[in-house]
Design an enzyme around this catalytic site. Structure first.
Site, short mmCIF file in Angstrom:
data_model
loop_
_atom_site.label_atom_id
_atom_site.label_comp_id
_atom_site.label_asym_id
_atom_site.label_seq_id
_atom_site.Cartn_x
_atom_site.Cartn_y
_atom_site.Cartn_z
N GLN A 62 8.09 5.96 5.76
CA GLN A 62 6.89 5.60 6.43
C GLN A 62 6.71 6.72 7.72
O GLN A 62 5.55 7.08 7.86
CB GLN A 62 6.84 4.19 6.85
N THR A 80 3.92 1.01 1.49
CA THR A 80 4.73 0.89 2.48
C THR A 80 6.18 0.28 2.26
O THR A 80 7.17 0.51 3.08
CB THR A 80 4.40 -0.04 3.61
N ILE A 99 0.99 -1.23 -0.11
CA ILE A 99 -0.12 0.00 0.06
C ILE A 99 0.74 1.29 -0.07
O ILE A 99 0.29 2.27 0.36
CB ILE A 99 -1.07 0.09 1.07
N LYS A 150 15.67 3.23 4.68
CA LYS A 150 15.13 4.19 3.60
C LYS A 150 13.46 4.09 3.65
O LYS A 150 12.95 5.19 3.58
CB LYS A 150 15.70 4.05 2.29
N ASN A 164 14.72 -1.97 6.19
CA ASN A 164 15.07 -1.16 5.17
C ASN A 164 14.94 0.40 5.80
O ASN A 164 13.86 0.95 5.97
CB ASN A 164 14.08 -1.20 4.16
N GLY A 203 4.37 1.42 10.11
CA GLY A 203 3.32 2.04 9.44
C GLY A 203 2.69 2.95 10.04
O GLY A 203 2.22 4.12 9.71
N GLU A 204 2.08 2.82 11.38
CA GLU A 204 1.28 3.40 12.50
C GLU A 204 2.14 4.37 13.38
O GLU A 204 1.59 5.43 13.42
CB GLU A 204 0.38 2.39 13.12
#
Length: 752
Positions: free
Chosen positions: A651, A480, A478, A646, A644, A716-717
């Site tokens: 994110q 990410t 999505i 980067k 990762n 992500g969050e």
């Protein structure tokens, strides 16, 4: 305890490095196709007609003028739609809350503003759109009730809990008495506005009718298994009759977790007309479904004069639709983040005449942690204790709710490193004490917390004789970086260059995997890929050891490494074989394996797993105009192993930008007389623009965790949680005005 799995090579050649996205070239050159871009022979286009009222019923539909337009195939309404297999049941999906999910064109009832009332299907989009403007719908309107606070008196505790959302724990201690007896008290109400996701890519579905009667469906979705499950439930189809794909997604942020009504309408039209159909929603129509619900919260903190918490009480109320009980984990964070002997957490819903809200990046935590961390800042001023020191004084290494230690919690390191990078020691704690010319300067901070989850997942890998590896499962990327991290993991596991690895995602024909969300994708799908690659590595090693004169003949698998396309004895590269030579000499065309991953139950019995962060924000405010600029943010993140650096940093950057939006910009404005969101476009719904974003510094704090074999927690969050509170606290430090109602806008500052 989870067993740590190292790549078969024993060398993290790619994992842990800053690698560019493997899908980047396809996206920037336009080769990447999205749900509304896939072609099909004789493709028809559907355009949705939306309701003009919020609540009531349809009394008549006149589609004659629309159907008379050349190129129009049909106008489908609740009056003429074909019957469907699942109409007597709710159309369930994997993330549905309790209740009966909305069913488009089901009957004459109108349940929310913008509800689809007809679908015009034509030979091209422009014709369908024009014809849709000719459809006349008559209504019998009722008075809508969309004001959350007006409905607070009829709020209720949801009787059935939503899967994956823990209800508030039972109270412990006596929070009421402890608060009453506390030397220092803070008790305030906090509000957050409705927010809409607003991804760049609108929701779209393309249903292709194949010659054999099956369907290939391209859908904007964060997990194609959800789309397939929804369609099979609704239309009585078998899974093998519906292949769903979503190889790329132009932003979701949670609004793509559940199938939206354009998918149902596209399949309905495709079956009715027996031809391929595409339905793309407009930006305005994307305001007619899922959104972060506005909430009203009360947080009461009692402490002694040293800042030690004596009582925590946190109550939250938000709205849901009339037909589903949408729920979020809002108040539970207040029982987890700090140690306290007396805690009471309550959470209630109110039925509104709106569409069902939906998960939006870090659902629940964005809302609840804003209130908690703003209250903690108020307590810091009431006790005259530095906000960091106050949090350290109430620090806990154990989850007070579950009474289990955290598998890892490097939050103190986040405090230390974030404060040093930000320059927190130079802060004058007095409000209105710092200036830069005509601007007031404010510094604020807050904590963030999010669950470190892992879901059941699988992945299939195939190694071919030419040394190429294909990796795949049905989860989505999505934005990410999932394509990239899975490629990194696979390349390391078999000692291959990343360009020799192809990752395929977002296809129900691939190995089964969960939806992409919750920050669990790296742990879940990453572990499955690693296990599948290890299986292939063992197969290749057995072949290599069986070769005549093999230098690996008397070597155990645990002693070899896979590196640069070779299988070699660790520490003795002279004893090695070329991987492609092994397959060629043994006549092996392919080696395949499917790996499965699931949460470690033994770990879960002993530990709790969460990501943590410390967010520091600087604001500069024009004293006369009240205009707020967020000039600096430092976000220190403890999220286990970073696969990762980067894409992980990217994110956090995006999450911080969304946090700035939540704090200062984003508000879906409801006119309660009409029950309608009024600012249904990107001109009037404000999101941060380039000029609003200044310096964002991301720190990844070293942290080891064994919640899953990769040692990852997901990023992500966590970057958005606590950001709005840090900004809000900075605004108070700058102005001496406490704004407890998000977003913080000029009018609120001037009126405070």
């Amino acid at each position: 305890m989870a067993t740590q799995i190292s790549p078969a090579s024993g060398r993290d050649t790619f994992v842990g490095r800053a690698m560019s996205r493997v899908d980047g070239p396809a996206k920037v050159t336009g080769l990447a196709k999205y749900a509304g871009e896939f072609a099909a022979p004789n493709l028809a286009h559907g355009y949705v007609v939306s309701s003009a009222i919020t609540k009531g019923r349809i009394t008549a539909i006149d589609a004659a003028a629309a159907e008379a337009v050349p190129g129009v195939f049909k106008v489908i309404t609740h009056e003429n739609r074909p019957s469907i297999a699942g109409e007597a049941e709710a159309y369930q999906d994997m993330v549905a809350p309790p209740g009966a999910p909305f069913r488009a064109l089901y009957d004459e009832t109108i349940a929310f503003s913008g509800q689809p009332v007809a679908l015009v299907v034509a030979e091209d989009f422009d014709t369908a759109r024009y014809a849709a403007s000719l459809v006349r719908v008559s209504y019998e309107a009722e008075t809508p009730h969309t004001d959350l606070e007006a409905q607070a008196g009829s709020s209720y505790d949801p009787p059935e809990k939503r899967d994956g959302i823990k209800p508030p724990p039972e109270p412990w201690g006596d929070a009421g008495s402890a608060f009453d007896g506390a030397a220092i008290k803070v008790s305030q109400q906090y509000r957050i506005a409705h927010e809409h996701h607003n991804p760049m890519e609108p929701h779209a579905s393309t249903v292709v009718v194949e010659d054999d009667g099956t369907y290939t469906v391209y859908d904007k979705i964060q997990g194609v298994a959800n789309s397939q499950l929804y369609l099979t439930n609704a239309f009585g189809l078998k899974p093998e009759q519906v292949r769903c794909l979503s190889p790329y997604m132009g932003g979701g942020f949670g609004c793509g977790l559940r199938p939206q009504y354009q998918l149902f309408l596209a399949m309905l039209a495709a079956q009715d007309l027996n031809r391929s159909v595409r339905v793309v929603l407009t930006r305005d129509q994307m305001w007619s479904f899922t959104y972060r619900p506005g909430a009203v919260q009360t947080v009461s903190l009692g402490a002694d004069t040293s800042g030690n918490l004596q009582a925590i009480r946190h109550d939250a109320l938000h709205g849901t639709s009339q037909y589903e009980d949408y729920q979020e984990n809002i108040v539970n964070w207040s029982g987890i983040l700090y140690g306290c002997d007396n805690v009471e957490l309550t959470y209630r819903l109110a039925k509104l005449d709106t569409a069902t809200p939906g998960d939006m990046r870090a659902p629940g935590a964005v809302t609840g942690v804003f209130a908690l961390e703003t209250a903690m800042d108020e307590l810091a001023y009431a006790t005259r204790i530095d906000p960091i020191q106050l949090r350290i004084a109430n620090y806990t290494d154990t989850d007070p709710v579950e009474e289990k230690p955290f598998g890892s919690k490097a939050l103190k390191a986040c405090f230390r490193q974030g404060a040093e990078r930000f320059g927190w020691s130079k802060r004058n704690p007095e409000p209105r004490s710092m200036r830069d010319g005509k601007e007031l300067v404010g510094w604020g901070m807050a904590c963030g917390i999010w669950e470190a989850l892992m879901m059941e997942s699988s992945a299939k890998v195939t190694l071919t004789a030419d040394g190429r590896l294909e990796v795949g499962n049905s989860t989505g990327d999505i934005g990410t970086g999932t394509y990239t991290i899975l490629t990194q993991i696979a390349a390391d596991a078999l000692g291959l260059p990343m360009e020799h690895v192809t990752t395929k995602l977002g296809d129900t024909d691939l190995a089964k995997a969960p939806v992409a969300g919750g920050s669990w994708t790296a742990a879940s799908s990453g572990t499955a890929v690693m296990k599948a690659c290890r299986d292939v590595a063992e197969q290749a090693f057995k072949l290599a050891r069986g070769l005549e004169g093999s230098p690996l003949a008397n070597v155990d698998f645990e002693r070899v490494v896979f590196s640069k396309g070779r299988i070699e004895v660790a520490g003795d590269p002279a004893k090695s074989v070329v991987l492609t030579d092994v397959m060629r000499q043994t006549g092996t065309e392919t080696l395949e394996a499917t790996g499965s991953a699931s949460p470690d139950k033994d770990f879960a019995k002993q530990y709790e797993a969460y990501t943590h962060s410390a967010v520091f924000a600087e604001v500069k405010i024009d004293e006369e105009l009240g205009i707020v600029r967020v000039t600096r943010v430092v976000s220190a993140i403890a999220a286990g192993k970073i696969l990762n650096t980067k894409t992980a940093r990217s994110q956090i950057l995006g999450a911080v930008v969304m946090g700035i939006g939540s704090a200062l910009h984003e508000e879906s404005m409801l006119d309660h007389r009409l029950g309608r969101f009024m600012n249904r476009n990107l001109g009037e719904y404000h999101v941060p623009a380039n000029a609003d974003i200044h310096d964002i510094d991301v720190i990844f704090v070293d942290e080891e965790d064994k919640a899953n074999p990769l040692g990852v927690k997901g990023v992500g969050e966590i970057g958005i949680v606590g950001t709005a509170a840090a900004i809000s606290n900075a605004v108070f430090h700058a102005t001496g005005k406490r704004i407890r109602d998000l977003p913080i806008t000029v009018d609120k500052i001037l009126a405070a």
